[in-house]
Write a protein that holds these residues in place. Structure first.
Motif, short mmCIF file in Angstrom:
data_model
loop_
_atom_site.label_atom_id
_atom_site.label_comp_id
_atom_site.label_asym_id
_atom_site.label_seq_id
_atom_site.Cartn_x
_atom_site.Cartn_y
_atom_site.Cartn_z
N MET A 1 5.01 11.32 -0.41
CA MET A 1 4.01 12.31 -0.01
C MET A 1 4.40 12.98 1.31
O MET A 1 4.35 14.21 1.44
CB MET A 1 2.64 11.63 0.14
CG MET A 1 1.49 12.59 0.41
SD MET A 1 -0.03 11.70 0.83
CE MET A 1 -0.21 10.63 -0.62
N MET A 2 4.84 12.18 2.27
CA MET A 2 5.24 12.73 3.57
C MET A 2 6.50 13.57 3.43
O MET A 2 6.64 14.63 4.05
CB MET A 2 5.46 11.60 4.57
CG MET A 2 4.21 10.77 4.86
SD MET A 2 2.82 11.78 5.43
CE MET A 2 3.49 12.41 6.97
N LEU B 1 -2.32 18.95 -0.19
CA LEU B 1 -2.74 17.64 -0.68
C LEU B 1 -3.91 17.74 -1.65
O LEU B 1 -4.01 16.97 -2.61
CB LEU B 1 -3.12 16.74 0.50
CG LEU B 1 -1.96 16.28 1.39
CD1 LEU B 1 -2.48 15.56 2.62
CD2 LEU B 1 -1.00 15.39 0.62
N TYR C 1 0.84 -1.20 0.00
CA TYR C 1 0.00 0.00 0.00
C TYR C 1 0.87 1.25 0.00
O TYR C 1 0.60 2.22 -0.74
CB TYR C 1 -0.92 0.00 1.23
CG TYR C 1 -1.80 1.22 1.31
CD1 TYR C 1 -3.01 1.28 0.62
CD2 TYR C 1 -1.42 2.34 2.06
CE1 TYR C 1 -3.81 2.41 0.67
CE2 TYR C 1 -2.22 3.47 2.12
CZ TYR C 1 -3.41 3.50 1.43
OH TYR C 1 -4.19 4.62 1.48
N GLY C 2 1.91 1.25 0.82
CA GLY C 2 2.80 2.42 0.89
C GLY C 2 3.47 2.72 -0.43
O GLY C 2 3.55 3.88 -0.86
N GLU C 3 3.95 1.66 -1.11
CA GLU C 3 4.61 1.86 -2.40
C GLU C 3 3.62 2.26 -3.48
O GLU C 3 3.89 3.16 -4.28
CB GLU C 3 5.33 0.57 -2.81
CG GLU C 3 6.54 0.24 -1.93
CD GLU C 3 7.04 -1.17 -2.16
OE1 GLU C 3 6.62 -1.79 -3.16
OE2 GLU C 3 7.82 -1.67 -1.34
N ASN D 1 0.83 3.86 -3.25
CA ASN D 1 0.27 5.21 -3.06
C ASN D 1 1.33 6.25 -2.75
O ASN D 1 0.99 7.38 -2.39
CB ASN D 1 -0.78 5.18 -1.95
CG ASN D 1 -1.99 4.35 -2.33
OD1 ASN D 1 -2.87 4.81 -3.04
ND2 ASN D 1 -2.04 3.10 -1.86
N HIS D 2 2.61 5.87 -2.86
CA HIS D 2 3.73 6.81 -2.69
C HIS D 2 3.63 7.57 -1.36
O HIS D 2 3.79 8.80 -1.30
CB HIS D 2 3.77 7.79 -3.86
CG HIS D 2 3.77 7.13 -5.21
ND1 HIS D 2 4.86 6.46 -5.70
CD2 HIS D 2 2.79 7.00 -6.15
CE1 HIS D 2 4.57 5.96 -6.90
NE2 HIS D 2 3.32 6.27 -7.19
N ILE D 3 3.35 6.82 -0.28
CA ILE D 3 3.17 7.46 1.02
C ILE D 3 4.45 8.15 1.49
O ILE D 3 4.41 9.28 2.00
CB ILE D 3 2.73 6.41 2.07
CG1 ILE D 3 1.40 5.76 1.64
CG2 ILE D 3 2.59 7.04 3.45
CD1 ILE D 3 0.26 6.73 1.50
N PHE D 4 5.59 7.49 1.31
CA PHE D 4 6.85 8.08 1.78
C PHE D 4 7.13 9.39 1.05
O PHE D 4 7.46 10.41 1.67
CB PHE D 4 8.00 7.10 1.56
CG PHE D 4 9.33 7.59 2.07
CD1 PHE D 4 9.75 7.26 3.35
CD2 PHE D 4 10.16 8.39 1.28
CE1 PHE D 4 10.97 7.72 3.83
CE2 PHE D 4 11.37 8.85 1.75
CZ PHE D 4 11.78 8.51 3.04
#
Length: 449
Positions: A26-27, A50, A17-19, A21-24
């Motif tokens: 984004m943060m 956002l 999920y993190g990869e 949705n590019h969570i890292f």
């Protein structure tokens, strides 16, 4: 999480999920924006940022000496990417802007705009809603290191910087041959683009400031400045030779701006190697597993055992490389439905003749178990050669059947894995490995913005 309860069992869905949705990223981007603008109330600021959803719009700087073609390339990129072009001319032409009027008056008098005023004008323009939504391309700006640093101080950070280069003799020849049609504004060239119509030829005029001496002076000033600008963009810079057809320059520039830069995000490789028998899948999987500590999952494991294996913590934490499976579209759908989604897929292409040569010439010594290849690794003596045996599955008829089966299914697999990377595997295996490694450690190229 409570450190005393370690080791923690990480569900495979979390990193996926993190990869996805590019969570890292984004943060990281949010943190950068907070540090740059330092808002009084961070929460509404982050929500607004956002909601813009513009982290991937073009933010491009194109630099180059006079006559290098940077404006043409900038215009073509702008049209192709549906973005906004910013030049000195259209910056100072904006109506109802006090800054633009001030800059225009200054430019008309002195043929230049003070750096502070120019940067304030850029900052004002980039606040427009259209520039926020569709991004921007700066043509020939910054002109000095001072301007580059001032732009960065305001939080204006390009994602890609392109610098065009060519020998000064070429640039001078290009510039002095320019001619302009005063009636239409169309630009021609005495050598490269001369109009066939005599009436147009007769009215063409030489633009101001393009004599050989004036061009040489501008080139000298450009060279003095560019060497001080380049260190401002150490990791996002690409130099392209403009001493080649303009179309070639454009496609090199387009390829670069559609490429993502390396991310600092933690990345767990989940690699799928597809290819016909004899394409080197097993060797490449072994090389990846050896270098990166990935779990090598061979194709002999049935689906139930495979699913259980991919859920184990070493696969979740270290990643995995799977080869020889899935073999068809149904297996690919099944693997996907169980939540095991590869983030890198490679198709290893090898011509039939090369596969036949690789496999049909393989032999095994029944006495020692040693494996040989009649072309690449022949036996050392005639005695050994006389007793060598061929595995029935390496017979030419069997190899052709397997190749035919693979290619009947590969088209559907390629459609299913739309981001797959195709590699010519008919070369040295370590060269193939370098291509695969590059495809893993670098982000996937963007198709379009």
């Amino acid at each position: 999480m409570d450190a005393t309860s370690a080791p923690h069992l990480i569900p495979p869905e979390m990193p996926q999920y993190g990869e996805a949705n590019h969570i890292f990223e984004m943060m990281q981007n949010l943190l950068e924006q907070l540090l740059i603008y330092q808002p009084q109330d961070p929460i509404p600021f982050m929500i607004e940022h956002l909601s813009r959803d513009n982290d991937n719009v073009p933010k491009i700087v194109i630099l180059g000496p006079p006559a290098s073609g940077k404006t043409t390339i900038a215009m073509w990129l702008c049209k192709h990417l549906n973005s906004n072009l910013l030049t000195m001319e259209n910056l100072i032409e904006k109506e109802f802007s006090h800054l633009a009027s001030e800059a225009k008056n200054h430019y008309q008098k002195f043929k230049k705009v003070p750096s502070t005023l120019l940067v304030r004008l850029i900052h004002e323009r980039l606040k427009d809603e259209d520039y926020i939504k569709r991004g921007w391309i700066l043509d020939g700006i910054p002109e000095t290191r001072e301007q580059a640093l001032m732009i960065q101080t305001l939080g204006i950070m390009p994602r890609h910087v392109i610098v065009l280069s060519a020998p000064d003799t070429v640039l001078i020849e290009r510039n002095v041959g320019k001619r302009i049609d005063p009636r239409t504004g169309e630009i021609y060239h005495t050598t490269f683009d001369w109009p066939p119509e005599p009436e147009i030829q007769d009215r063409l005029a030489m633009p101001e400031g393009i004599s050989e001496m004036e061009t040489a002076q501008k080139l000298l000033e450009y060279h003095r400045n560019i060497v001080r600008i380049l260190p401002c963009y150490p990791k996002i810079l690409k130099v392209i030779s403009s001493d080649q057809p303009c179309v070639d320059v454009f496609y090199q520039a387009l390829t670069y701006v559609q490429t993502n830069h390396r991310s600092n995000a933690p990345f767990t490789p989940r690699v799928l190697l597809c290819g016909p028998v004899g394409s080197g899948k097993s060797l490449q999987a072994a090389l990846l597993a050896q270098k990166y500590g990935l779990v090598n999952v061979p194709d002999s494991i049935i689906m139930k055992v495979l699913t259980h294996r991919l859920k184990e913590q070493d696969c979740v934490q270290k990643g995995w490389v799977l080869h020889g499976f899935p073999r068809d579209l149904d297996q690919a759908h099944l693997l996907d439905s169980l939540g095991h989604k590869p983030n890198r897929v490679f198709f290893l292409n090898v011509p039939l003749d090369s596969v036949i040569e690789r496999l049909t010439l393989r032999r095994t010594d029944p006495v020692t178990g040693e494996r040989y290849h009649l072309m690449c690794k022949p036996p050392p003596t005639m005695e050994i050669q006389a007793r060598l045996l061929q595995n029935p599955k390496d017979a030419e008829e069997q190899v052709k059947l397997k190749m035919d089966l693979f290619y009947r299914n590969s088209a559907e697999l390629e459609e299913f894995y739309v981001d797959a990377i195709t590699i010519n595997a008919d070369q040295d295996p370590y060269t193939v490995f370098e291509y695969i490694e590059s495809g893993i450690i670098n982000p996937l190229p963007k198709k379009i913005f």
